[in-house]
Each structure stands twice: as C-alpha cells, then as structure tokens.
Design a protein around this motif. Structure first.
Motif, PDB file in Angstrom:
ATOM      1  N   ASN A 275     -10.147   0.262  -0.859  1.00 24.98           N
ATOM      2  CA  ASN A 275      -9.649   0.910  -2.075  1.00 24.98           C
ATOM      3  C   ASN A 275      -9.939   0.028  -3.285  1.00 24.98           C
TER       4      ASN A 275
ATOM      5  N   MET B 154      -9.267  -4.972   2.005  1.00 24.36           N
ATOM      6  CA  MET B 154      -8.388  -4.069   1.243  1.00 24.36           C
ATOM      7  C   MET B 154      -9.103  -3.571  -0.017  1.00 24.36           C
TER       8      MET B 154
ATOM      9  N   LYS C  87      -0.831  -2.388  -6.167  1.00 23.01           N
ATOM     10  CA  LYS C  87      -2.197  -2.816  -5.800  1.00 23.01           C
ATOM     11  C   LYS C  87      -2.643  -4.089  -6.510  1.00 23.01           C
TER      12      LYS C  87
ATOM     13  N   ARG D 282       0.848  -1.212   0.000  1.00 20.01           N
ATOM     14  CA  ARG D 282       0.000   0.000   0.000  1.00 20.01           C
ATOM     15  C   ARG D 282       0.875   1.251   0.000  1.00 20.01           C
TER      16      ARG D 282
ATOM     17  N   TRP E 235      -7.575  -1.891  -5.863  1.00 22.66           N
ATOM     18  CA  TRP E 235      -6.835  -3.146  -5.674  1.00 22.66           C
ATOM     19  C   TRP E 235      -7.411  -4.218  -6.587  1.00 22.66           C
TER      20      TRP E 235
END
Ligand SMILES: NC(=O)c1ccc[n+]([C@@H]2O[C@H](COP(=O)([O-])OP(=O)(O)OC[C@H]3O[C@@H](n4cnc5c(N)ncnc54)[C@H](O)[C@@H]3O)[C@@H](O)[C@H]2O)c1
Ligand SMILES: O=c1ccn([C@@H]2O[C@H](COP(=O)(O)OP(=O)(O)O[C@H]3O[C@H](CO)[C@@H](O)[C@H](O)[C@H]3O)[C@@H](O)[C@H]2O)c(=O)[nH]1
Length: 319
Positions: free
Chosen positions: A147, A143, A98, A93, A150
């Motif tokens: 975001n 995760m 990603k 990160r 990813w």
C-alpha cells in the motif's frame, strides 16, 4: 514531542523502564502523556487503544536490544522485535494509520567496509538482534509495496548516550550495563570498580573501538523532525541519526573524567566477540531530508550523563 506540541500516547510493558518516568516527563514538559502499560504483542490491547484514541502517527521503539543476550535467547528477540512489529502494523492497518517511524540501528550495516557509513551501504547483520532490525526493515518495505500510502521513516540510530539536561531522565539499565556510557558512569560514581576496555589492537587512532555517540536529546529532536516530515506528506525515507564524529573508548573515558572530575579506572582487555573496529555516520541525508543535525558534542553527552548519575546515583529504581 510534548515540547513540540504533539499529544503523546505511550504504550510500554515497563520490562525495561519504570512508571516513575511519567512524573519526570511531566516535571520537564508540564504535560503528562496518556499511558498504557502493556505488551506491544497484545492485539486486543492495541485494538482498544486505536479505537479509543485519535492517532495520526506511530513511533515504534519497543524492543529487546542487548546484542549478547540475543545470541543466547534468539526466539525472545524474534518474538518481541519482529512479532511486536507485526502485531502493531496489523492494528495500525486496521485502524487506517499509515504513518510510521521505526527505531532501526547502525547494527544493520554489520562491519562496514569504509567509514563514514552512508544509508546506501550494503546491510548485513551479524547477530539475532541485528537480524530482527533487518527483518523489520524488510517487513516495513513490504507494507509500502502493498500500500503505497504508507509513509515510513527508518531511523538508523548510532550510539545514543547522555541524558536530559535537567538530570531527571537518563539511562538506568537493570543489572550490570553492557554499553560503554552507563558502565563508565557507574565506575565514575563508584558503583562499579573498573571499566574493561574491550580491545586495544584495532586499526584505530589509539587501538580502541570507535563509535558515533549521539546525545539522546538530539536523537529525540530527530524523531520530531521525522514525524513532521511524514505528517506534512513527505515520502518514506531511511536516515542515519548520528553526529558524523567517531570517538574511541579511551577518548570517551578521558572526556568523562574531565566532565565528572573523577578518575574512571580502566584496564585494557581482549576484544569483545562480535565488536567492530570503527563505525560512524555520514549524516548528510538527515540534514538534507529532515533539516536535522545533532547539535550536542561529546562533552555535552558526558556532562549530562554525569548530572543524571549524580542526581540518581543508583538509577531510577536502584541498580
Ligand atoms: N540504545 C541503543 O544503543 C540503540 C541503538 C540503535 C537502535 N536502538 C533501538 O531503539 C529502540 C529504543 O531503545 P532504547 O535504547 O531506548 O531501549 P529501552 O530498553 O530503553 O527502550 C525499549 C522500551 O521498550 C519496552 N518494551 C520491551 N519489550 C516490550 C514489549 N514486548 N511490549 C511493550 N514494551 C516493551 C521496554 O520496557 C523499554 O521501555 C529499540 O527499538 C532499540 O532496538 C537502540
Ligand atoms: O564495558 C565496555 C562496553 C563497551 N566497550 C566498547 O565501547 C564501544 C561501544 O560499545 P557499546 O556501548 O556496547 O555499543 P556498540 O557495541 O557499538 O552497540 C550499540 O550501538 C549499536 C548501534 O551502533 C546498537 O545497535 C547496539 O544495540 C548498541 O548496544 C565498543 O568499542 C566496545 O568494545 C568497552 O570497551 N567496555
């Protein structure tokens, strides 16, 4: 991945591997991966690697993997498997990487109600090792939620076996093997006396446990397809990596005897605690999503395992 044209950077603490592997990889591919020896939980080392290398995607294999040991040493398993994942994700990160491919396992299906097992079947772990894989999948889902950029591949391996066809890379467990294939290989070569067949009263064709064995080279090629997928902008996905075929313990023994020309001495004993009767994959999704299918059958797995075993009778560094 080297053969497919990718540049590879390896990180491994060698707790269950050997530095000799790097020369074997170079002999096969003509290229040596960049390699760091260290612990995946070592945050400073991770920062140094991400700062010094250009990384477009991560394939995360590092883990402890013995089911029985995980029952005895649960904290080690949570520490390495879950702690290692968290350390790696935090470093990724921070470095803005990603794309992530994760080594999950068929163990997340627990004891499936029916076979073949599809990716949308309920998950349920029955031991600490399995729980680390389930928790890891959950962490990775979070995760993605945090975001959406990813792109994560959740690869649920069935039973990886066999060796590279050159005989240069194969399985070299430290100590007495837990798993069927390396045990059978060591009985065939004469390092171990006799295989214990755990359970002959399961509701299967011949009463012994049925699994979906997959050749490691097919598995490796599945990873190349998974990397291609995320690098081409594909969304996150979860797939089974298996052949879709189930074989019993006695079928494996017979195939190995044929491939090796040796007798694999064995005796039928009681069930191993925690084992399930039957588990094999529905592989439709991997074929649709990744255009991947296992090409190698049980005899290929036995022949390549036997070549590796005869070329390295005591494993890579002696057993
Ligand atoms: N072999 C199987 O039957 C199977 C099935 C399903 C999933 N998996 C998963 O696939 C992955 C690879 O498994 P494998 O069979 O190749 O096992 P392996 O033990 O050969 O590979 C794991 C590697 O991780 C390294 N490692 C362990 N702890 C580490 C740490 N703290 N820091 C850095 N490196 C560390 C080991 O030295 C080893 O080289 C694992 O995540 C495993 O859980 C394996
Ligand atoms: O000495 C032995 C070893 C195994 N078996 C049997 O062989 C089959 C396969 O056993 P094994 O090779 O130990 O694999 P699994 O128990 O299926 O578990 C493997 O495959 C799972 C994925 O399917 C992974 O999650 C696990 O980490 C990995 O150990 C089972 O029926 C066992 O009972 C024996 O009869 N004798």
């Amino acid at each position: 991945m080297l053969d497919a044209g990718y540049e590879v950077i390896g990180l491994d603490d060698l707790s269950n591997s050997s530095i000799l592997v790097l020369d074997r990889i170079a002999a096969i591919t003509g290229k040596k991966p960049i390699f760091f020896q260290g612990d995946v939980r070592n945050t400073a080392l991770l920062e140094q690697i991400f700062a010094s290398q250009e990384i477009s995607a991560i394939v995360h294999f590092a883990a402890l993997k013995a089911v029985g040991e995980s029952v005895v040493k649960p904290l080690d398993y949570y520490n390495v498997n879950v702690g290692g994942l968290i350390a790696l994700l935090a470093a990724a990160r921070d470095a803005n990487v990603k794309r992530f491919i994760f080594s999950s396992s068929a163990t997340v299906y627990g004891n499936p109600a029916t076979v073949p097992v599809r990716e949308d079947f309920p998950v349920n772990a029955t031991n600490p090792y399995g729980r680390t894989k389930l928790m890891s999948e959950e962490i990775l889902h979070d995760m993605e939620l945090a975001n959406p950029e990813w792109q994560i591949g959740y690869l649920r391996y069935f039973n990886p076996v066999g060796a590279h066809a050159s005989g240069l890379l194969g399985e070299s467990p430290k100590g007495i093997p837990n798993n069927l294939f390396p045990y059978v290989a060591n009985v065939a070569i004469g390092n171990l006396g006799s295989l214990k067949v755990y359970g002959s009263d399961y509701a299967t064709r011949d009463g012994t446990g049925v699994r979906d064995y997959i050749h490691v080279v097919d598995l490796a090629q599945g990873h190349v397809k998974a990397i291609d997928h995320v690098l081409n902008g594909g969304p996150s996905f979860t797939v089974n990596l298996g052949t879709g075929m189930g074989y019993s313990v006695l079928e494996v023994v017979r195939a190995y005897e044929e491939a090796s020309g040796r007798v694999v001495k064995h005796e039928l004993v009681g069930r191993r605690p925690g084992d399930i009767a039957e588990c094999y994959a529905d592989v439709t999704l991997a074929s649709q999503l990744l255009d991947w299918r296992a090409k190698r059958g049980l005899m290929d797995m036995c022949r390549d395992s036997w070549r590796w075993q005869t070329m390295n009778p005591n494993g890579l560094e002696g057993i």
